[in-house]
Design a protein around this motif. Structure first.
Motif, PDB file in Angstrom:
ATOM      1  N   ALA A  78       0.803  -1.226   0.000  1.00 50.38           N
ATOM      2  CA  ALA A  78       0.000   0.000   0.000  1.00 50.38           C
ATOM      3  C   ALA A  78       0.838   1.279   0.000  1.00 50.38           C
ATOM      4  N   SER A  79       1.815   1.375   0.875  1.00 50.62           N
ATOM      5  CA  SER A  79       2.581   2.623   0.978  1.00 50.62           C
ATOM      6  C   SER A  79       3.348   2.924  -0.307  1.00 50.62           C
ATOM      7  N   TYR A  80       3.904   1.888  -0.906  1.00 46.77           N
ATOM      8  CA  TYR A  80       4.669   2.089  -2.142  1.00 46.77           C
ATOM      9  C   TYR A  80       3.748   2.284  -3.348  1.00 46.77           C
ATOM     10  N   LYS A  81       2.606   1.603  -3.346  1.00 46.77           N
ATOM     11  CA  LYS A  81       1.666   1.736  -4.467  1.00 46.77           C
ATOM     12  C   LYS A  81       1.055   3.140  -4.497  1.00 46.77           C
ATOM     13  N   ILE A  82       0.734   3.678  -3.340  1.00 48.06           N
ATOM     14  CA  ILE A  82       0.146   5.017  -3.324  1.00 48.06           C
ATOM     15  C   ILE A  82       1.183   6.046  -3.784  1.00 48.06           C
ATOM     16  N   ALA A  83       2.452   5.826  -3.452  1.00 50.45           N
ATOM     17  CA  ALA A  83       3.522   6.708  -3.938  1.00 50.45           C
ATOM     18  C   ALA A  83       3.660   6.593  -5.449  1.00 50.45           C
ATOM     19  N   THR A 110     -15.164  12.143  -5.377  1.00 53.68           N
ATOM     20  CA  THR A 110     -14.053  12.941  -4.851  1.00 53.68           C
ATOM     21  C   THR A 110     -12.883  12.928  -5.827  1.00 53.68           C
ATOM     22  N   ARG A 111     -12.206  14.070  -5.950  1.00 57.94           N
ATOM     23  CA  ARG A 111     -11.027  14.156  -6.824  1.00 57.94           C
ATOM     24  C   ARG A 111      -9.889  13.289  -6.287  1.00 57.94           C
ATOM     25  N   VAL A 112      -9.112  12.723  -7.192  1.00 59.02           N
ATOM     26  CA  VAL A 112      -7.947  11.920  -6.820  1.00 59.02           C
ATOM     27  C   VAL A 112      -7.012  12.743  -5.936  1.00 59.02           C
ATOM     28  N   LEU A 113      -6.781  14.002  -6.277  1.00 59.17           N
ATOM     29  CA  LEU A 113      -5.918  14.880  -5.479  1.00 59.17           C
ATOM     30  C   LEU A 113      -6.376  14.932  -4.024  1.00 59.17           C
ATOM     31  N   ASP A 114      -7.667  15.076  -3.820  1.00 57.30           N
ATOM     32  CA  ASP A 114      -8.205  15.163  -2.465  1.00 57.30           C
ATOM     33  C   ASP A 114      -8.139  13.816  -1.746  1.00 57.30           C
ATOM     34  N   ILE A 115      -8.351  12.743  -2.467  1.00 58.91           N
ATOM     35  CA  ILE A 115      -8.237  11.409  -1.885  1.00 58.91           C
ATOM     36  C   ILE A 115      -6.810  11.161  -1.409  1.00 58.91           C
ATOM     37  N   LEU A 116      -5.841  11.471  -2.253  1.00 60.62           N
ATOM     38  CA  LEU A 116      -4.444  11.260  -1.885  1.00 60.62           C
ATOM     39  C   LEU A 116      -4.050  12.124  -0.694  1.00 60.62           C
ATOM     40  N   THR A 117      -4.454  13.381  -0.700  1.00 58.97           N
ATOM     41  CA  THR A 117      -4.157  14.271   0.414  1.00 58.97           C
ATOM     42  C   THR A 117      -4.771  13.715   1.701  1.00 58.97           C
ATOM     43  N   HIS A 118      -6.010  13.269   1.602  1.00 51.89           N
ATOM     44  CA  HIS A 118      -6.680  12.674   2.757  1.00 51.89           C
ATOM     45  C   HIS A 118      -5.940  11.423   3.251  1.00 51.89           C
ATOM     46  N   ALA A 119      -5.547  10.561   2.317  1.00 51.93           N
ATOM     47  CA  ALA A 119      -4.887   9.303   2.703  1.00 51.93           C
ATOM     48  C   ALA A 119      -3.636   9.569   3.531  1.00 51.93           C
TER      49      ALA A 119
END
Length: 158
Positions: A78-83, A110-119
């Protein structure tokens, strides 16, 4: 610095912070159950968001609990895939809307940008809860503050 640069920094920090927590877990005689539960949730959430972004099935449930070895494997995925998602995203991808249903059955877009920021923010929040739980159980938690990560990158020790 662009939004992509900020997210790239946060994704690399997220890898470091999650690994730092796992390194401390690995040195404990026994990881407190609530620490495992909270950290499991943090990594599960990353995997779930990745699945939503990529349109795949999540390999985990929101509050599914893992042992230390399972957490290490989930972190590697997960950590590497999200990066990787951050590194490969362009402006169109960051602005793409993701339609999903949350664990309570509510539908959102929800925008991908907001999802990533939230994650990344969500993981930080739960790592802090884990740190509190470790301290409550008599252990010294790691310092996973972003500024600590930056200082380590720059070779500074405080």
């Amino acid at each position: 610095m662009t939004g992509n640069d900020v997210l790239k920094n946060l994704s690399e920090y997220n890898i470091w912070a999650n690994q730092t927590m796992l390194d401390v877990f690995s040195k404990l005689p026994q990881v407190p159950n609530n620490s495992l539960r909270l950290f499991s949730h943090a990594l599960n959430a990353q995997a779930i968001w990745i699945a939503r972004i990529t349109g795949t099935q999540s390999p985990v449930k929101v509050w599914q609990e893992h042992n230390l070895e399972e957490l290490k494997a989930l972190h590697k995925n997960a950590s590497y895939k999200i990066a990787e998602l951050v590194a490969n995203a362009d402006e169109a991808e960051f602005n793409r809307l993701i339609d999903y249903t949350n664990s309570q059955g509510n539908k959102y877009s929800t925008r991908v940008l907001d999802i990533l920021t939230h994650a990344f923010n969500h993981a930080t929040y739960h790592r802090a809860q884990v740190a509190t739980d470790l301290r409550k159980n008599g252990y010294t938690p790691p310092n996973t503050d972003y500024v600590t990560y930056v200082r380590e990158l720059m070779g500074q020790v405080f």
